[in-house]
Design an enzyme around this catalytic site. Structure first.
Site, PDB file in Angstrom:
ATOM      1  N   CYS A 160     -42.172  -9.488 -14.232  1.00 18.64           N
ATOM      2  CA  CYS A 160     -43.532  -9.651 -14.735  1.00 18.64           C
ATOM      3  C   CYS A 160     -44.189  -8.269 -14.691  1.00 18.64           C
ATOM      4  O   CYS A 160     -44.620  -7.841 -13.626  1.00 18.64           O
ATOM      5  CB  CYS A 160     -44.203 -10.630 -13.764  1.00 18.64           C
ATOM      6  SG  CYS A 160     -45.784 -11.214 -14.258  1.00 18.64           S
ATOM      7  N   CYS A 354     -47.963 -11.370 -25.592  1.00 16.02           N
ATOM      8  CA  CYS A 354     -48.811 -11.123 -24.426  1.00 16.02           C
ATOM      9  C   CYS A 354     -49.995 -10.243 -24.760  1.00 16.02           C
ATOM     10  O   CYS A 354     -49.919  -9.384 -25.637  1.00 16.02           O
ATOM     11  CB  CYS A 354     -47.981 -10.464 -23.324  1.00 16.02           C
ATOM     12  SG  CYS A 354     -48.763 -10.626 -21.720  1.00 16.02           S
TER      13      CYS A 354
END
Ligand SMILES: Cc1cc2nc3c(=O)[nH]c(=O)nc-3n(C[C@H](O)[C@H](O)[C@H](O)COP(=O)(O)OP(=O)(O)OC[C@H]3O[C@@H](n4cnc5c(N)ncnc54)[C@H](O)[C@@H]3O)c2cc1C
Length: 424
Positions: A160, A354
C-alpha cells in the site's frame, strides 16, 4: 433459506453485505460479523493524523443502517474459522454457522516483522487504522512544539504505497501552514524499486510525476530500501542495488515517522490449508470463490493477488477502493446465481484506480488491467484530485449510511477522466 455471513465490517464488508442482500432471496439471512461496532473510512486516515478530520467525522455506527436493510450485525471478533463444519468461532465463545461466507477482514498489520516498527511498543506511527491515525495526530501535535526530521514511507513487503506518498505531502502542507516546514528535513523511504512504482510497476508517468512532486516539496528519498530496525530517534536502512545486493547503509534521523507495514492474513484464517496462501491471504478464483471451500468467497485487501513481478526488495500489489467495489459486485452477483441454482459467471475487473491527495493538489492514476501491458495506463496531477478525494469520502460515507449499492463513484470518476468507454 441460506445464511450468508460477511466477515469484516470495513470498506469491502459493508458494501458486500448491502450488495448480497440485494441479490440474495428474500428468505435468505445476511449477517455481518465485525470486531468493532463502527465502520471507519480508512482512506481519510491521513487527514485524521494531521487534524483535518476527527475520527467521529469518518466513522459510522453500523447497527442501525444494517438493520434498516434487514442485515444482522454481530460486533464481536472472529477467533477461528472452521471451514470443514461451516462455522466461525467468536471471541465471546459463540459459534456462528453459515451456508456462504464472504471473508472481508482486511489485513493484519505485520509490525512485528521489523524491530522497533509500529505504534504498539515501537517507534513509528501508523495511519492504517483510525485509532492509529488518532494517536499519530496526538504525537504530531507534540512534534510541532519541538520539530525535527520526519521520515515517511513503506517497508519491505508493503503493498500500500499511495497512502505513504499522500501522508508525506499532507504533512508537508500542514507544516507549511504552521510555518515550520523550514525546521523539518523530510525523507521518503520505500521498498519500491523506483519512486512511483506503487506496487504496479508505475502507472502512466507516476515515476516522473511523483519524483518531481517530492523534489518540489523538498522531500529526499531512498528507494529499494529495507528497514533493518527503528529506535527512538533514528532508523537503520539498507539500500539494495537492482540485483538485490547491498548498495549502501543509511542511519536516518527521525523525530516523527510513519512507515506502512507489510500486511498478512488475520489469525482466525491464517493457517487453513487450501484457503490461504503462505502470507495468510485468501485464495480466490476468477469468481472471487475459494477453489477448496466452494462456499467461501473473499473481497478486499485480504484477497491473495500475486506481485506484479520480481523486485530487489519485495513489494505487493495494492488493492484500492474501486477494485474492492468491483470484487463485491461480482461476489454478490455470483452468490445470487448460486442461490438460484446457476453457476457463477461474474468476474471482478481488478483494475487499479486511485486518488492520492496532497492537501492542496494530488495525483490520480488508472491502470487497466493491473499487469502491464495495459489498455489504460494513465496518471495526472492537479488540485481537482484533492476535491475528488473529498467527494469520494462523502460518497462512501453516504453509501454506508444509506445502503446504496451501485458503484456510482467509479463511473463518475471514469467519466470525469474521459475514460468511461474504456472500462472493461
Ligand atoms: C491509510 C490507508 C489509506 C488508503 N487510502 C485509499 C484511497 O484513498 N483510495 C483507495 O481506493 N484505497 C485506499 N486504501 C486501500 C483500501 O481501499 C483500504 O485499505 C480499505 O479499507 C480496504 O478495505 P477492506 O474491506 O479490504 O479492509 P478494511 O477496511 O480494513 O476492513 C476490514 C474489517 O474487518 C474487521 N476485522 C478484522 N479482523 C476481524 C476479525 N477477526 N473478526 C471480525 N472482523 C474483523 C476490521 O475491523 C475491519 O472493519 C487505503 C488504505 C490505507 C491503509
Amino acid at each position: 433459506m441460506a445464511h450468508i455471513v460477511v466477515l469484516g465490517g470495513g470498506l469491502g464488508g459493508v458494501v458486500m453485505a448491502y450488495e448480497v442482500r440485494a441479490t440474495a432471496r428474500k428468505e435468505d439471512k445476511v449477517t455481518v460479523i465485525s470486531d468493532k461496532p463502527s465502520f471507519d473510512f480508512t482512506p481519510s486516515n491521513p487527514w485524521v493524523a494531521v487534524g483535518w478530520r476527527t475520527p467521529e467525522q469518518i466513522s459510522v455506527e453500523l447497527e442501525k443502517p444494517l438493520a434498516k436493510k434487514n442485515i444482522d450485525f454481530i460486533p464481536v471478533a472472529a477467533t477461528k474459522l472452521r471451514p470443514e463444519t461451516n462455522a466461525i468461532e467468536l471471541a465471546d465463545g459463540r459459534t456462528v454457522n453459515y451456508d456462504y461466507l464472504i471473508i472481508a477482514t482486511g489485513p493484519e498489520l505485520a509490525f512485528d516483522e521489523i524491530e522497533g516498527l509500529g505504534p504498539h511498543g515501537g517507534h513509528t506511527h501508523s495511519i492504517c487504522t483510525t485509532p492509529h491515525a488518532k494517536s499519530a495526530h496526538a504525537a504530531f501535535e507534540a512534534f510541532v512544539k519541538n520539530p525535527g526530521p520526519i521520515v515517511v514511507g513503506a517497508v519491505q513487503g508493503a503493498s500500500c504505497f499511495g497512502p505513504a506518498y499522500e501522508f508525506a505531502f499532507i504533512l508537508d502542507a500542514e507544516l507549511r501552514k504552521r510555518k515550520i516546514r523550514d525546521k523539518v528535513p523530510m525523507t521518503f523511504i520505500t521498498s519500491e524499486p523506483y519512486i512511483g512504482h506503487l506496487g504496479l510497476d508505475g502507472v502512466g508517468d507516476t515515476k516522473s510525476l511523483l519524483e518531481s512532486q517530492l523534489r518540489d516539496h523538498h522531500i529526499k528519498w531512498i528507494t529499494n530500501a529495507k528497514i533493518k530496525n527503528v529506535s527512538a530517534d533514528k532508523m537503520h536502512v539498507e539500500e539494495l542495488d537492482e540485483n538485490g545486493s547491498l548498495k549502501k547503509e543509511h542511519e536516518v534521523a527521525a523525530s516523527y515517522s510513519m512507515l506502512l507495514p507489510a500486511f498478512r492474513g488475520i489469525p482466525a484464517v491464517r493457517d487453513i490449508e487450501g484457503l490461504v496462501n503462505p502470507r495468510g491471504f485468501i485464495i480466490v478464483d476468477k469468481n472471487q470463490r475459494n477453489p477448496t471451500f466452494k462456499n467461501i468467497f473473499s473481497v478486499g485487501v485480504c484477497v491473495a493477488i500475486p506481485p506484479i513481478g520480481p523486485t530487489p526488495v519485495p513489494v505487493g500489489v495494492p488493492k484500492t477502493g474501486f477494485m474492492i467495489e468491483s470484487m463485491t459486485a461480482a461476489t454478490a452477483g455470483n452468490i445470487g446465481e448460486i442461490l438460484n441454482g446457476a453457476e457463477p459467471t461474474h468476474e471482478a475487473t481488478w483494475n487499479a484506480m486511485c486518488l492520492a491527495d496532497f492537501g492542496d493538489g494530488g495525483v490520480a492514476f488508472v491502470a487497466m488491467p493491473q499487469i502491464p501491458p495495459r489498455n489504460v495506463n494513465w496518471a495526472a496531477e492537479g488540485r481537482w484530485v484533492h476535491l475528488a478525494k473529498v467527494a469520494f469520502e462523502k460518497y462512501f460515507l453516504g453509501k454506508v449510511k444509506s445502503g446504496k449499492t451501485e458503484p456510482y463513484y467509479e463511473k463518475a470518476v471514469l467519466k470525469l477522466l474521459g475514460l468511461e468507454k474504456l472500462k472493461t
